[in-house]
Design a protein around this motif. Structure first.
Motif, PDB file in Angstrom:
ATOM      1  N   LEU A  49       0.791  -1.235   0.021  1.00 16.30           N
ATOM      2  CA  LEU A  49       0.079   0.013  -0.154  1.00 16.30           C
ATOM      3  C   LEU A  49       0.970   1.326   0.008  1.00 16.30           C
ATOM      4  O   LEU A  49       0.283   1.969  -0.666  1.00 16.30           O
ATOM      5  N   GLY A  50       1.981   1.194   0.819  1.00 14.18           N
ATOM      6  CA  GLY A  50       2.906   2.342   0.802  1.00 14.18           C
ATOM      7  C   GLY A  50       3.503   2.774  -0.634  1.00 14.18           C
ATOM      8  O   GLY A  50       3.503   3.815  -1.072  1.00 14.18           O
ATOM      9  N   PHE A  51       3.651   1.355  -1.348  1.00 15.26           N
ATOM     10  CA  PHE A  51       4.129   1.654  -2.845  1.00 15.26           C
ATOM     11  C   PHE A  51       3.050   2.425  -3.615  1.00 15.26           C
ATOM     12  O   PHE A  51       3.392   3.218  -4.534  1.00 15.26           O
ATOM     13  N   VAL A  52       1.868   1.998  -3.337  1.00 17.92           N
ATOM     14  CA  VAL A  52       0.827   2.464  -4.118  1.00 17.92           C
ATOM     15  C   VAL A  52       0.561   4.042  -4.026  1.00 17.92           C
ATOM     16  O   VAL A  52       0.427   4.815  -4.804  1.00 17.92           O
ATOM     17  N   VAL A  53       0.743   4.336  -2.836  1.00 21.75           N
ATOM     18  CA  VAL A  53       0.695   5.796  -2.342  1.00 21.75           C
ATOM     19  C   VAL A  53       1.685   6.639  -3.076  1.00 21.75           C
ATOM     20  O   VAL A  53       1.519   7.680  -3.644  1.00 21.75           O
ATOM     21  N   ALA A  58       3.528  10.332  -7.014  1.00 24.88           N
ATOM     22  CA  ALA A  58       4.428  10.523  -8.203  1.00 24.88           C
ATOM     23  C   ALA A  58       3.614  11.058  -9.341  1.00 24.88           C
ATOM     24  O   ALA A  58       3.858  11.909 -10.148  1.00 24.88           O
ATOM     25  N   ALA A  59       2.561  10.246  -9.764  1.00 27.57           N
ATOM     26  CA  ALA A  59       1.522  10.466 -10.930  1.00 27.57           C
ATOM     27  C   ALA A  59       0.876  11.761 -11.104  1.00 27.57           C
ATOM     28  O   ALA A  59       0.638  12.661 -11.888  1.00 27.57           O
ATOM     29  N   LEU A  60       0.632  12.241  -9.878  1.00 26.45           N
ATOM     30  CA  LEU A  60      -0.214  13.366  -9.571  1.00 26.45           C
ATOM     31  C   LEU A  60       0.690  14.846  -9.305  1.00 26.45           C
ATOM     32  O   LEU A  60       0.381  15.792  -9.058  1.00 26.45           O
ATOM     33  N   GLY A  61       2.036  14.386  -9.066  1.00 27.95           N
ATOM     34  CA  GLY A  61       2.959  15.539  -8.976  1.00 27.95           C
ATOM     35  C   GLY A  61       3.232  15.786  -7.648  1.00 27.95           C
ATOM     36  O   GLY A  61       4.090  16.645  -7.428  1.00 27.95           O
ATOM     37  N   VAL A  62       2.539  15.192  -6.566  1.00 29.59           N
ATOM     38  CA  VAL A  62       2.892  15.575  -5.130  1.00 29.59           C
ATOM     39  C   VAL A  62       4.345  15.332  -4.908  1.00 29.59           C
ATOM     40  O   VAL A  62       4.930  16.368  -4.374  1.00 29.59           O
ATOM     41  N   THR A 121       6.362   1.712   7.770  1.00 24.42           N
ATOM     42  CA  THR A 121       7.737   1.442   7.591  1.00 24.42           C
ATOM     43  C   THR A 121       8.112   1.849   5.784  1.00 24.42           C
ATOM     44  O   THR A 121       9.110   2.651   5.771  1.00 24.42           O
ATOM     45  N   ASN A 122       7.322   1.376   5.096  1.00 20.24           N
ATOM     46  CA  ASN A 122       7.737   1.853   3.623  1.00 20.24           C
ATOM     47  C   ASN A 122       7.353   3.321   3.264  1.00 20.24           C
ATOM     48  O   ASN A 122       8.273   4.009   2.611  1.00 20.24           O
ATOM     49  N   LEU A 123       6.414   4.165   3.861  1.00 15.57           N
ATOM     50  CA  LEU A 123       6.059   5.350   3.543  1.00 15.57           C
ATOM     51  C   LEU A 123       7.183   6.177   4.176  1.00 15.57           C
ATOM     52  O   LEU A 123       7.465   7.199   3.390  1.00 15.57           O
ATOM     53  N   LEU A 124       8.181   5.643   5.152  1.00 17.31           N
ATOM     54  CA  LEU A 124       8.975   6.751   5.596  1.00 17.31           C
ATOM     55  C   LEU A 124      10.427   6.012   5.152  1.00 17.31           C
ATOM     56  O   LEU A 124      11.369   6.552   5.583  1.00 17.31           O
ATOM     57  N   LEU A 156       3.573   0.008 -11.512  1.00 15.58           N
ATOM     58  CA  LEU A 156       3.002  -1.395 -11.078  1.00 15.58           C
ATOM     59  C   LEU A 156       4.296  -2.307 -11.373  1.00 15.58           C
ATOM     60  O   LEU A 156       4.163  -3.389 -10.669  1.00 15.58           O
ATOM     61  N   THR A 157       5.315  -2.179 -12.308  1.00 15.49           N
ATOM     62  CA  THR A 157       6.272  -3.032 -12.460  1.00 15.49           C
ATOM     63  C   THR A 157       7.102  -3.090 -11.185  1.00 15.49           C
ATOM     64  O   THR A 157       7.521  -4.187 -10.787  1.00 15.49           O
ATOM     65  N   GLN A 158       7.350  -1.972 -10.703  1.00 17.37           N
ATOM     66  CA  GLN A 158       8.120  -1.904  -9.478  1.00 17.37           C
ATOM     67  C   GLN A 158       7.401  -2.448  -8.322  1.00 17.37           C
ATOM     68  O   GLN A 158       8.089  -3.390  -7.655  1.00 17.37           O
ATOM     69  N   ILE A 159       6.024  -2.311  -8.091  1.00 17.32           N
ATOM     70  CA  ILE A 159       5.497  -2.972  -7.179  1.00 17.32           C
ATOM     71  C   ILE A 159       5.215  -4.589  -7.354  1.00 17.32           C
ATOM     72  O   ILE A 159       5.567  -5.233  -6.468  1.00 17.32           O
ATOM     73  N   ALA A 160       5.327  -5.144  -8.446  1.00 17.17           N
ATOM     74  CA  ALA A 160       5.457  -6.333  -8.708  1.00 17.17           C
ATOM     75  C   ALA A 160       6.584  -7.061  -8.319  1.00 17.17           C
ATOM     76  O   ALA A 160       6.691  -8.166  -7.875  1.00 17.17           O
ATOM     77  N   VAL A 161       7.630  -6.267  -8.646  1.00 14.19           N
ATOM     78  CA  VAL A 161       9.267  -7.080  -8.536  1.00 14.19           C
ATOM     79  C   VAL A 161       9.227  -7.078  -6.922  1.00 14.19           C
ATOM     80  O   VAL A 161       9.666  -7.951  -6.500  1.00 14.19           O
TER      81      VAL A 161
END
Length: 212
Positions: A49-53, A58-62, A121-124, A156-161
């Motif tokens: 979920l952290g990866f998805v965020v 990144a897609a929205l420019g935040v 942990t992932n978000l930080l 999505l590629t990064q998340i899958a890997v």
């Protein structure tokens, strides 16, 4: 869309980063060894979920906006570096134990907390932010179609890997712990190697220049 060679190249970059010891790997190893594979898997879902965020940001420019502000980027750099150094110290401080050494003194967390801690942990994790801002854009070609769609595909590629590698870590944690349990000297060596890698990542993080 993105050329196959570019997609494969980004997948290799993602593979190299997920195989580098860091906060995600340490947390997943610890929980998988202590509470079993199911706990490790739930924690991994939080990491995903952290990866998805990050991908959506990144897609929205935040994320780009964050890095465009020198002060905000500096805070992220130093906070991430201090976190990595804290992890390194905890690996080698007096009385420290390897993440591969089974522990009975840690509190058993429920599914909700496992998921939340995996997410935080992932978000930080600063190297993930750098991955999405500094590396991902290099594989996007505006002449190949919609830029947003390319970014999502790369994400999505990064998340899958990352999911695949981390899932293997979750399932192998118990076996690794049993192997190291019969080899105390290797446990000590593993702690110092882990601390050295984490400290090196912290130094590299604060030495990196702000992406242009």
């Amino acid at each position: 869309m993105i050329a196959s060679a570019a997609l494969a190249g980004f997948a290799l970059v993602a593979l190299g980063m997920v195989c580098t010891p860091g906060p995600n790997m340490i947390y997943l190893l610890t929980r998988s060894i202590m509470q079993g594979r199911l706990a490790g898997f739930i924690s991994l879902l939080g990491v995903v979920l952290g990866f998805v965020v990050y991908m959506i940001s990144a897609a929205l420019g935040v994320t780009a906006l964050l890095f465009a502000v020198p002060f905000a980027y500096g805070v992220l750099q130093w906070a991430g570096a201090l976190y990595l150094l804290w992890l390194a110290w905890n690996a080698i401080k007096p009385g420290a134990r390897s993440v591969l050494e089974p522990r009975r003194d840690l509190k058993v967390d429920g599914p909700g907390r496992l998921f939340a801690m995996g997410f935080l942990t992932n978000l930080l994790n600063p190297k993930i932010a750098i991955l999405y801002l500094s590396l991902l854009p290099q594989f996007i070609d505006p002449t190949k179609g919609h830029v947003l769609a390319q970014g999502v595909l790369l994400g999505l590629t990064q998340i899958a890997v990352s999911f695949t590698v981390n899932l293997a870590i979750v399932f192998a944690a118990g076996t690794l712990a049993r192997w190291f349990a019969t080899r105390p000297s290797w446990l000590k060596l593993q702690r110092w190697v882990m601390a050295s890698v984490l400290a090196g990542l912290a130094v590299r993080l604060v030495m990196d220049r702000r992406p242009a």
